[in-house]
Design an enzyme around this catalytic site. Structure first.
Site, PDB file in Angstrom:
ATOM      1  N   ASP A  94       4.993 -30.815  12.876  1.00 22.04           N
ATOM      2  CA  ASP A  94       5.280 -32.533  12.930  1.00 22.04           C
ATOM      3  C   ASP A  94       4.335 -33.670  12.091  1.00 22.04           C
ATOM      4  OD1 ASP A  94       7.994 -32.408  14.776  1.00 22.04           O
ATOM      5  OD2 ASP A  94       6.299 -31.351  16.323  1.00 22.04           O
ATOM      6  N   TYR A  96       5.473 -17.748  16.988  1.00 27.38           N
ATOM      7  CA  TYR A  96       5.435 -18.181  18.142  1.00 27.38           C
ATOM      8  C   TYR A  96       5.425 -16.791  19.583  1.00 27.38           C
ATOM      9  CZ  TYR A  96       7.505 -22.088  16.232  1.00 27.38           C
ATOM     10  OH  TYR A  96       7.663 -23.007  15.437  1.00 27.38           O
ATOM     11  N   GLN A 116      -6.390 -27.445   8.709  1.00 28.69           N
ATOM     12  CA  GLN A 116      -4.790 -27.281   7.742  1.00 28.69           C
ATOM     13  C   GLN A 116      -5.240 -27.381   6.015  1.00 28.69           C
ATOM     14  OE1 GLN A 116      -2.184 -31.325   6.461  1.00 28.69           O
ATOM     15  NE2 GLN A 116      -0.668 -29.579   7.716  1.00 28.69           N
ATOM     16  N   ARG A 126       6.085 -19.152  10.431  1.00 29.52           N
ATOM     17  CA  ARG A 126       6.764 -20.108  11.900  1.00 29.52           C
ATOM     18  C   ARG A 126       7.155 -21.511  11.171  1.00 29.52           C
ATOM     19  NH1 ARG A 126       2.489 -21.010  16.950  1.00 29.52           N
ATOM     20  NH2 ARG A 126       2.345 -22.917  16.729  1.00 29.52           N
ATOM     21  N   GLY A 127       8.002 -21.893  11.981  1.00 25.82           N
ATOM     22  CA  GLY A 127       8.044 -23.030  11.911  1.00 25.82           C
ATOM     23  C   GLY A 127       8.577 -23.680  10.860  1.00 25.82           C
ATOM     24  N   GLU A 128       7.916 -25.040  10.345  1.00 27.26           N
ATOM     25  CA  GLU A 128       8.046 -25.409   9.453  1.00 27.26           C
ATOM     26  C   GLU A 128       7.208 -25.402   8.175  1.00 27.26           C
ATOM     27  OE1 GLU A 128      11.281 -29.144   8.930  1.00 27.26           O
ATOM     28  OE2 GLU A 128      10.203 -30.210   7.622  1.00 27.26           O
ATOM     29  N   ASP A 129       5.682 -26.141   8.514  1.00 26.03           N
ATOM     30  CA  ASP A 129       4.918 -26.363   7.605  1.00 26.03           C
ATOM     31  C   ASP A 129       4.183 -25.131   6.816  1.00 26.03           C
ATOM     32  OD1 ASP A 129       3.512 -28.113   5.850  1.00 26.03           O
ATOM     33  OD2 ASP A 129       1.837 -27.129   6.734  1.00 26.03           O
ATOM     34  N   SER A 130       4.255 -23.976   7.513  1.00 27.00           N
ATOM     35  CA  SER A 130       3.904 -22.746   7.287  1.00 27.00           C
ATOM     36  C   SER A 130       4.253 -22.196   6.607  1.00 27.00           C
ATOM     37  CB  SER A 130       2.842 -22.172   8.821  1.00 27.00           C
ATOM     38  OG  SER A 130       3.834 -21.679   9.631  1.00 27.00           O
TER      39      SER A 130
END
Ligand code: TRH
Length: 354
Positions: A19, A178, A226, A242-246
């Protein structure tokens, strides 16, 4: 024409770093590339500090580059603002909603949504929603991979990837995943493979799990700021992210990658993963696409038919056989995505057009 320069971004950290990771990128880009005066209001400065070590998690108000950062409990209220961005439906603090509703003219109010490749995103991008009491409109801004969506975050500094080179030497693999059994099973397969030199895992819960089982070839690395993350990614041959940004940053490297999607209750994330695979595999020959899907499913703990599924080591060997093709495809995909306008440019263009 309305020139928006004063923008407030609100971020509640639900979990992990995605986020704040996404909203910090957006805040920086709007300030650096478009000259906006951006204020970022965050409810978890400790998570922010993890990706941006210059952030002091005790300070309720501070500057970080061109961005002014506020703790959630003391948001800036009363100053005139042109654009308010609510990150991922975080619900603005009550005082802020009242203040922006009282402002004349009222600011543009956007909700930046999570990324999804599902078809409905195109239909929902830029849909307005009327606030029942305040007479204000909130507009839903959806990132996406295809025309008609808000696009993907990509700063001007991101360069087209160099052409893929044949991977002869044992592979350096990044595993930013994760803390799930599926991550451990992928890690074991990688560590057992003669084609893998090192499995690099950023410090955290998964690293602890893998240290506990004494995974061979494991290299636990420090969490980098970052702004150094892209350079970290490019130092590997294969990226499990994973996730969104990476996930998006791995894509910009043009290297082969495996995406472990953020797990949701009731497997709500499975169709999202399939939606991306459906668009990502277009143009990839069927055997290579099958192999890529199988490895992604393994990383995500998805077994369509457990009785018929092959052992993880076989899936990995098959993936390796197709890796040159998959790497060439990854490069083509990234090159094509880079020709599209990026999310911040789309957002600014939409704001200025209104
Ligand atoms: O941390 P995540 O799992 O975040 C998730 C997702 O965003 C998910 O969609 C969301 O619903 C959930 O949070 C709440 O994964 P993600 O999105 O890849 O974010 C990780 C961030 O951490 C990214 O900005 C890169 C950054 N990072 C560093 O700055 N340094 C590092 O060393 C590493 C490994 C990551």
């Amino acid at each position: 024409m309305r020139v928006a320069q004063r923008c407030d971004i609100y971020c509640r950290v639900v979990d992990n770093f995605g986020d704040i990771g996404v909203l910090w990128r957006l805040a920086r880009q709007l300030g650096d590339e478009f000259g906006w005066r951006v204020r970022l209001v965050v409810d978890d400065l400790t998570a922010f500090h993890a990706i941006e070590p210059t952030i002091n998690d005790k300070k309720p108000q501070q500057w970080c580059g061109k961005t002014e950062v506020f703790a959630w409990k003391c948001p800036p209220i009363g100053d005139f603002v042109d654009v308010v961005i609510e990150g991922f439906g975080c619900q603005l603090p009550q005082g802020v909603v009242g203040a922006i509703a009282a402002q004349h003219p009222k600011p543009l109010w956007l909700n930046l949504e999570y990324l999804s490749a599902e078809n409905w995103v195109r239909e929902h991008h830029l849909l307005p929603s009327q606030h029942p009491q305040l007479g204000m409109t909130k507009t839903f801004f959806f990132p996406g991979f295809v025309a008609g969506t808000g696009g993907l975050l990509r700063e001007r500094v991101v360069q087209p990837p160099p052409p893929p080179i044949p991977m002869q030497a044992p592979l350096k693999v990044l595993l930013f995943a994760y803390d799930l059994p599926s991550s451990a099973s992928v890690a074991k397969v990688l560590a057992d493979s003669t084609r893998v030199a090192v499995v690099s895992v950023p410090t955290g819960a998964l690293a602890k799990r893998l240290l506990a089982i004494r995974l061979p070839k494991l290299d636990v690395t420090a969490f980098v700021p970052q702004r150094e993350f892209d350079a970290l990614l490019t130092s590997f041959d294969l990226l499990l992210v994973r996730g969104e940004d990476s996930f998006i940053r791995a894509m910009w490297t043009g290297k082969p990658f495996v995406w472990q999607i953020y797990p949701q209750d009731d497997r709500a994330h499975w169709p999202k993963l399939e939606a991306f695979l459906d668009i990502y595999c277009v143009g990839l020959a069927a055997p290579a696409a099958r192999s890529l899907r199988a490895l992604w499913h393994l990383a995500n703990g998805i077994q369509a038919n457990p009785a018929a599924s092959e052992p993880p080591a076989c899936l990995w060997e098959d993936y390796l056989r197709h890796l040159p093709e998959i790497a060439a495809h990854a490069h083509r995909w990234t090159t094509a995505q880079m020709k599209k306008p990026d999310l911040a440019s789309n957002l600014v263009a939409w704001v200025l057009r209104l």
